[in-house]
Design a protein around this motif. Structure first.
Motif, mmCIF file in Angstrom:
data_model
loop_
_atom_site.group_PDB
_atom_site.id
_atom_site.type_symbol
_atom_site.label_atom_id
_atom_site.label_comp_id
_atom_site.label_asym_id
_atom_site.label_seq_id
_atom_site.Cartn_x
_atom_site.Cartn_y
_atom_site.Cartn_z
ATOM 1 N N GLN A 122 45.148 37.050 36.071
ATOM 2 C CA GLN A 122 44.400 37.335 34.841
ATOM 3 C C GLN A 122 43.216 36.380 34.631
ATOM 4 O O GLN A 122 42.365 36.623 33.785
ATOM 5 C CB GLN A 122 45.313 37.373 33.628
ATOM 6 C CG GLN A 122 46.014 36.104 33.283
ATOM 7 C CD GLN A 122 47.077 36.330 32.225
ATOM 8 O OE1 GLN A 122 46.856 37.067 31.261
ATOM 9 N NE2 GLN A 122 48.226 35.736 32.400
ATOM 10 N N LYS A 123 43.113 35.351 35.457
ATOM 11 C CA LYS A 123 41.977 34.426 35.395
ATOM 12 C C LYS A 123 40.680 35.085 35.850
ATOM 13 O O LYS A 123 39.601 34.566 35.584
ATOM 14 C CB LYS A 123 42.226 33.227 36.320
ATOM 15 C CG LYS A 123 43.301 32.288 35.889
ATOM 16 C CD LYS A 123 43.497 31.172 36.884
ATOM 17 C CE LYS A 123 42.189 30.549 37.310
ATOM 18 N NZ LYS A 123 42.328 29.370 38.164
ATOM 19 N N TYR A 124 40.773 36.199 36.569
ATOM 20 C CA TYR A 124 39.595 36.808 37.199
ATOM 21 C C TYR A 124 39.175 38.081 36.478
ATOM 22 O O TYR A 124 40.010 38.920 36.146
ATOM 23 C CB TYR A 124 39.898 37.110 38.674
ATOM 24 C CG TYR A 124 40.254 35.851 39.428
ATOM 25 C CD1 TYR A 124 39.255 35.000 39.903
ATOM 26 C CD2 TYR A 124 41.581 35.494 39.613
ATOM 27 C CE1 TYR A 124 39.574 33.832 40.564
ATOM 28 C CE2 TYR A 124 41.913 34.319 40.284
ATOM 29 C CZ TYR A 124 40.908 33.493 40.748
ATOM 30 O OH TYR A 124 41.226 32.329 41.387
ATOM 31 N N ASP A 125 37.863 38.218 36.270
ATOM 32 C CA ASP A 125 37.336 39.442 35.665
ATOM 33 C C ASP A 125 37.511 40.627 36.609
ATOM 34 O O ASP A 125 37.790 41.743 36.177
ATOM 35 C CB ASP A 125 35.853 39.289 35.317
ATOM 36 C CG ASP A 125 35.622 38.293 34.195
ATOM 37 O OD1 ASP A 125 36.543 38.090 33.364
ATOM 38 O OD2 ASP A 125 34.533 37.698 34.152
ATOM 39 N N VAL A 126 37.298 40.371 37.905
ATOM 40 C CA VAL A 126 37.444 41.409 38.928
ATOM 41 C C VAL A 126 38.493 40.939 39.923
ATOM 42 O O VAL A 126 38.433 39.815 40.416
ATOM 43 C CB VAL A 126 36.109 41.694 39.658
ATOM 44 C CG1 VAL A 126 36.311 42.724 40.766
ATOM 45 C CG2 VAL A 126 35.048 42.157 38.674
ATOM 46 N N VAL A 127 39.445 41.809 40.178
ATOM 47 C CA VAL A 127 40.505 41.566 41.154
ATOM 48 C C VAL A 127 40.343 42.615 42.244
ATOM 49 O O VAL A 127 40.002 43.772 41.964
ATOM 50 C CB VAL A 127 41.892 41.690 40.482
ATOM 51 C CG1 VAL A 127 43.011 41.573 41.489
ATOM 52 C CG2 VAL A 127 42.044 40.649 39.381
ATOM 53 N N TRP A 128 40.584 42.212 43.501
ATOM 54 C CA TRP A 128 40.497 43.134 44.635
ATOM 55 C C TRP A 128 41.870 43.272 45.265
ATOM 56 O O TRP A 128 42.576 42.279 45.432
ATOM 57 C CB TRP A 128 39.517 42.612 45.676
ATOM 58 C CG TRP A 128 38.102 42.635 45.220
ATOM 59 C CD1 TRP A 128 37.432 41.654 44.543
ATOM 60 C CD2 TRP A 128 37.177 43.706 45.383
ATOM 61 N NE1 TRP A 128 36.142 42.057 44.290
ATOM 62 C CE2 TRP A 128 35.965 43.305 44.798
ATOM 63 C CE3 TRP A 128 37.264 44.972 45.981
ATOM 64 C CZ2 TRP A 128 34.837 44.125 44.784
ATOM 65 C CZ3 TRP A 128 36.135 45.780 45.971
ATOM 66 C CH2 TRP A 128 34.944 45.364 45.379
ATOM 67 N N ALA A 129 42.242 44.487 45.613
ATOM 68 C CA ALA A 129 43.535 44.740 46.255
ATOM 69 C C ALA A 129 43.346 45.753 47.381
ATOM 70 O O ALA A 129 42.353 46.480 47.419
ATOM 71 C CB ALA A 129 44.540 45.276 45.235
#
Length: 157
Positions: A122-129
C-alpha cells in the motif's frame, strides 16, 4: 501477426471481467524475478507484487508480496492458522493456477485460491503484478488489487 499466449489471454479476459483498469504490458523478455521486472518497468522492486503459491498440506495458498520482502512462512502460517506453508512444486503451481512459476498472476486460476496481500504494497501508488506469463505484467493500485482478488491483508515478514 503475433498470437498472444493463451495464459495472457485468459488473464486479460478475467481482468476485464473483474473491472480491472490497469495496463497490461508484454515485455520483450521474461522477468522471473521482482528485480528484473522492476528494472524493465523503471520502478522500485518493492512495487512489484510477487504472486507466490504455497502448499498448505495439499491446499494452495497464494500470497501477493512486495518484491522487497521474503515471506516468513513460519510466521505467516501461524497468522493464518495453518500447520505449515511449504514451497510449491512447479507441477502444484501449474495445477492450481494454470500458469508457470515466474508468471503466476493474482487472477485467472482454474478454481478460486485463498489469497493474501502483503500490507507493505500500500506504500506504492502503482503496483505491478504478473499477468499469467513470465513476460507479461499489469499495473494496478493496492486498493484495486485487493478488490480484484478478494484477498485478506497480511504481514508477511
Amino acid at each position: 501477426m503475433t498470437t498472444e499466449h493463451p495464459a495472457i489471454t485468459r488473464f486479460r479476459d478475467e481482468h476485464r471481467a473483474r473491472g480491472g483498469t490497469g495496463e497490461i504490458v508484454i515485455l520483450p523478455d521474461s522477468v522471473h524475478t521482482a528485480a528484473l521486472a522492476a528494472a524493465a518497468l523503471g520502478c522500485e522492486t518493492g512495487a512489484i507484487a510477487n504472486s507466490l503459491l504455497f502448499d498448505a498440506a495439499g491446499s494452495p495458498v497464494l500470497i501477493l508480496t512486495s518484491g522487497a520482502h521474503r515471506v516468513d512462512t513460519v510466521r505467516v502460517a501461524e497468522r493464518l492458522g495453518l500447520p505449515a506453508l511449504e514451497r510449491a512444486t512447479p507441477e502444484f503451481v501449474r495445477e492450481h493456477t494454470g500458469q508457470v512459476i515466474g508468471g503466476v498472476s493474482p487472477l485467472a486460476h482454474p478454481a478460486p485460491v485463498p489469497t493474501y496481500l502483503d500490507s507493505w504494497l500500500q506504500k506504492y501508488d502503482v503496483v505491478w503484478a504478473a499477468a499469467g506469463h513470465p513476460a507479461a505484467v499489469f499495473s494496478t493500485s493496492y486498493d484495486e488489487l485487493l478488490a480484484l482478488t478478494g484477498a485478506t491483508v497480511v504481514e508477511v515478514e
